[in-house]
Design a protein around this motif. Structure first.
Motif, mmCIF file in Angstrom:
data_model
loop_
_atom_site.group_PDB
_atom_site.id
_atom_site.type_symbol
_atom_site.label_atom_id
_atom_site.label_comp_id
_atom_site.label_asym_id
_atom_site.label_seq_id
_atom_site.Cartn_x
_atom_site.Cartn_y
_atom_site.Cartn_z
ATOM 1 N N GLY A 78 26.637 -9.747 54.246
ATOM 2 C CA GLY A 78 27.392 -10.829 53.649
ATOM 3 C C GLY A 78 26.154 -11.217 52.736
ATOM 4 O O GLY A 78 24.900 -11.594 52.867
ATOM 5 N N ASP A 79 26.162 -11.480 51.132
ATOM 6 C CA ASP A 79 25.446 -12.131 50.651
ATOM 7 C C ASP A 79 24.303 -13.711 50.921
ATOM 8 O O ASP A 79 23.663 -13.395 51.017
ATOM 9 C CB ASP A 79 25.650 -12.619 49.313
ATOM 10 C CG ASP A 79 26.140 -11.228 48.514
ATOM 11 O OD1 ASP A 79 26.705 -11.019 47.634
ATOM 12 O OD2 ASP A 79 26.321 -9.747 48.925
ATOM 13 N N ALA A 80 25.310 -13.878 51.592
ATOM 14 C CA ALA A 80 24.768 -15.361 52.011
ATOM 15 C C ALA A 80 24.497 -15.391 53.728
ATOM 16 O O ALA A 80 23.798 -16.357 54.277
ATOM 17 C CB ALA A 80 25.189 -16.256 52.226
ATOM 18 N N ARG A 81 24.612 -14.022 54.383
ATOM 19 C CA ARG A 81 23.879 -13.894 55.779
ATOM 20 C C ARG A 81 24.609 -14.608 56.636
ATOM 21 O O ARG A 81 24.179 -15.169 57.442
ATOM 22 C CB ARG A 81 22.617 -14.577 55.706
ATOM 23 C CG ARG A 81 21.685 -12.791 55.179
ATOM 24 C CD ARG A 81 20.325 -13.081 55.212
ATOM 25 N NE ARG A 81 19.280 -14.386 54.792
ATOM 26 C CZ ARG A 81 18.633 -15.613 55.053
ATOM 27 N NH1 ARG A 81 18.796 -15.144 56.300
ATOM 28 N NH2 ARG A 81 17.991 -16.127 54.151
ATOM 29 N N LYS A 82 25.903 -14.654 56.107
ATOM 30 C CA LYS A 82 26.626 -15.676 57.333
ATOM 31 C C LYS A 82 27.736 -14.362 58.064
ATOM 32 O O LYS A 82 28.234 -15.319 58.844
ATOM 33 C CB LYS A 82 27.708 -16.544 56.143
ATOM 34 C CG LYS A 82 26.660 -17.914 56.077
ATOM 35 C CD LYS A 82 27.644 -19.220 55.641
ATOM 36 C CE LYS A 82 26.672 -20.141 55.310
ATOM 37 N NZ LYS A 82 27.845 -21.597 54.567
ATOM 38 N N ASP A 83 28.252 -14.052 57.790
ATOM 39 C CA ASP A 83 29.298 -13.141 58.390
ATOM 40 C C ASP A 83 28.693 -11.450 57.662
ATOM 41 O O ASP A 83 27.846 -11.292 56.960
ATOM 42 C CB ASP A 83 30.748 -13.022 56.716
ATOM 43 C CG ASP A 83 30.121 -12.803 55.584
ATOM 44 O OD1 ASP A 83 30.119 -13.656 54.939
ATOM 45 O OD2 ASP A 83 30.567 -11.920 54.780
ATOM 46 N N SER A 84 29.732 -10.496 58.584
ATOM 47 C CA SER A 84 29.093 -9.239 58.433
ATOM 48 C C SER A 84 30.906 -8.725 58.601
ATOM 49 O O SER A 84 31.635 -8.039 58.977
ATOM 50 C CB SER A 84 28.626 -8.898 59.254
ATOM 51 O OG SER A 84 27.940 -7.800 59.216
ATOM 52 N N SER A 85 29.983 -7.067 58.001
ATOM 53 C CA SER A 85 32.292 -5.926 58.604
ATOM 54 C C SER A 85 31.244 -4.817 59.038
ATOM 55 O O SER A 85 30.457 -3.889 58.645
ATOM 56 C CB SER A 85 32.557 -5.992 57.626
ATOM 57 O OG SER A 85 32.496 -5.446 56.382
ATOM 58 N N LEU A 86 32.680 -4.015 59.879
ATOM 59 C CA LEU A 86 31.737 -2.686 60.355
ATOM 60 C C LEU A 86 33.375 -1.675 59.716
ATOM 61 O O LEU A 86 34.314 -1.947 59.859
ATOM 62 C CB LEU A 86 31.526 -2.682 61.805
ATOM 63 C CG LEU A 86 32.796 -1.701 63.019
ATOM 64 C CD1 LEU A 86 30.926 -0.164 62.609
ATOM 65 C CD2 LEU A 86 31.692 -1.677 64.350
ATOM 66 N N HIS A 87 33.401 -1.001 59.251
ATOM 67 C CA HIS A 87 34.274 -0.314 58.733
ATOM 68 C C HIS A 87 34.038 1.189 59.136
ATOM 69 O O HIS A 87 32.742 1.786 59.463
ATOM 70 C CB HIS A 87 34.478 0.234 57.218
ATOM 71 C CG HIS A 87 34.966 1.334 56.736
ATOM 72 N ND1 HIS A 87 36.764 0.283 56.444
ATOM 73 C CD2 HIS A 87 35.181 2.406 56.303
ATOM 74 C CE1 HIS A 87 36.784 1.373 56.382
ATOM 75 N NE2 HIS A 87 36.761 1.678 55.530
ATOM 76 N N ILE A 88 34.930 1.716 60.056
ATOM 77 C CA ILE A 88 35.099 2.927 60.014
ATOM 78 C C ILE A 88 36.043 3.885 60.030
ATOM 79 O O ILE A 88 36.747 3.288 59.732
ATOM 80 C CB ILE A 88 35.314 2.836 62.089
ATOM 81 C CG1 ILE A 88 34.687 2.198 62.430
ATOM 82 C CG2 ILE A 88 35.831 4.389 63.044
ATOM 83 C CD1 ILE A 88 34.375 1.945 65.023
ATOM 84 N N THR A 89 35.673 4.932 59.345
ATOM 85 C CA THR A 89 36.513 6.059 58.573
ATOM 86 C C THR A 89 37.217 7.093 59.578
ATOM 87 O O THR A 89 35.668 7.641 60.514
ATOM 88 C CB THR A 89 35.757 6.593 56.879
ATOM 89 O OG1 THR A 89 34.621 5.554 56.195
ATOM 90 C CG2 THR A 89 36.006 7.635 56.788
ATOM 91 N N ALA A 90 37.461 7.321 59.742
ATOM 92 C CA ALA A 90 38.648 8.518 60.529
ATOM 93 C C ALA A 90 37.995 8.482 61.347
ATOM 94 O O ALA A 90 37.695 9.106 62.524
ATOM 95 C CB ALA A 90 38.039 9.889 59.697
ATOM 96 N N ALA A 91 38.633 7.258 62.643
ATOM 97 C CA ALA A 91 38.037 7.341 64.021
ATOM 98 C C ALA A 91 38.829 8.151 64.347
ATOM 99 O O ALA A 91 39.688 9.037 64.250
ATOM 100 C CB ALA A 91 39.066 5.576 63.873
#
Lengths: 112, 113
Positions: A66-79
């Motif tokens: 995240g821009d504020a370095r407080k959060d993150s995400s993990l996206h998996i395509t075609a698991a």
């Protein structure tokens, strides 16, 4: 105490579907790491993100800080079934000897 | 070659006993850690050692005593084991500083009965 919340905690999807896992905190981290842990094994590092807004790709996995370095995400395509495991985010704080704070984890099951 | 190795992998013992878990890393890292992972898979740091010196002690009961004879080894001794100590204990190591990767052992599943 810095806390990291992950959501969802459990996810069961069909092979071929896409998914996103979130990691949130009220604290700022100097960097954030994602680990994957398989049953009977220790966690293994997937990626480290350092800069706010940074996006990193690892084959079908896309990680964002995240821009504020407080959060993150993990996206998996075609698991795939091989993606099954426990995904842990880990925040590192700055200054001195760095202590890593782990999130509660997201248990992902990919069904064939 | 196993980078971080722990022994034993499984440990079943009775309440009140004293037990030790050993950890060795052959990565040349200066920093080693002990983590506890509970039944809900929450991974929490217990101790961190840098070059044999205790750096982090996360309010762990003093029944737990880590010992680092050299920077490649970090052992965990637990006195007077309690039911609540049942968990998987992971040893890890990393380079000092920066956003370095932590390498984990396979874990020791401790069951106190």
């Amino acid at each position: 105490t810095q806390l990291l919340e992950q959501s969802p905690q459990f996810l069961s999807i069909q092979e071929g579907e896409n998914l996103t896992v979130y990691c949130n905190s009220s604290s700022v981290f100097s960097s954030l790491q994602w680990y994957r842990q398989e049953p009977g094994e220790g966690p293994v590092l997937l990626v480290t993100v350092v800069t706010g807004g940074e996006v990193k790709k690892l084959k079908r996995l896309t990680f964002q800080f995240g821009d504020a370095r407080k959060d993150s995400s993990l996206h998996i395509t075609a698991a795939q079934t091989g993606d099954t495991g426990l995904y842990l985010c880990a925040g590192r704080n700055s200054g001195g000897y760095q202590k890593v704070t782990f999130g509660i984890g997201t248990k992902l099951q990919v069904i064939p | 070659d196993t980078a971080v190795s722990q022994t034993p992998k499984y440990l079943v013992t009775q309440m009140g006993n004293d037990k030790s878990i050993k950890c060795e890393q052959n990565l040349g890292h200066d920093t080693m850690y002990w983590y506890k992972q509970d039944s809900k898979k929450f991974l929490k740091i217990m101790f961190s050692y840098n070059n044999k010196e205790l750096i982090i002690n996360e309010t762990v009961p003093n029944r737990f005593s880590p010992k680092s004879p050299d920077k490649a080894h970090l052992n965990l001794h637990i006195n007077s084991l309690e039911l609540g100590d049942s968990a998987v204990y992971f040893c890890a190591s990393s380079q000092v500083g920066g956003n370095t990767e932590a390498f984990f052992g396979q874990g020791t599943r401790l069951t106190v009965v």
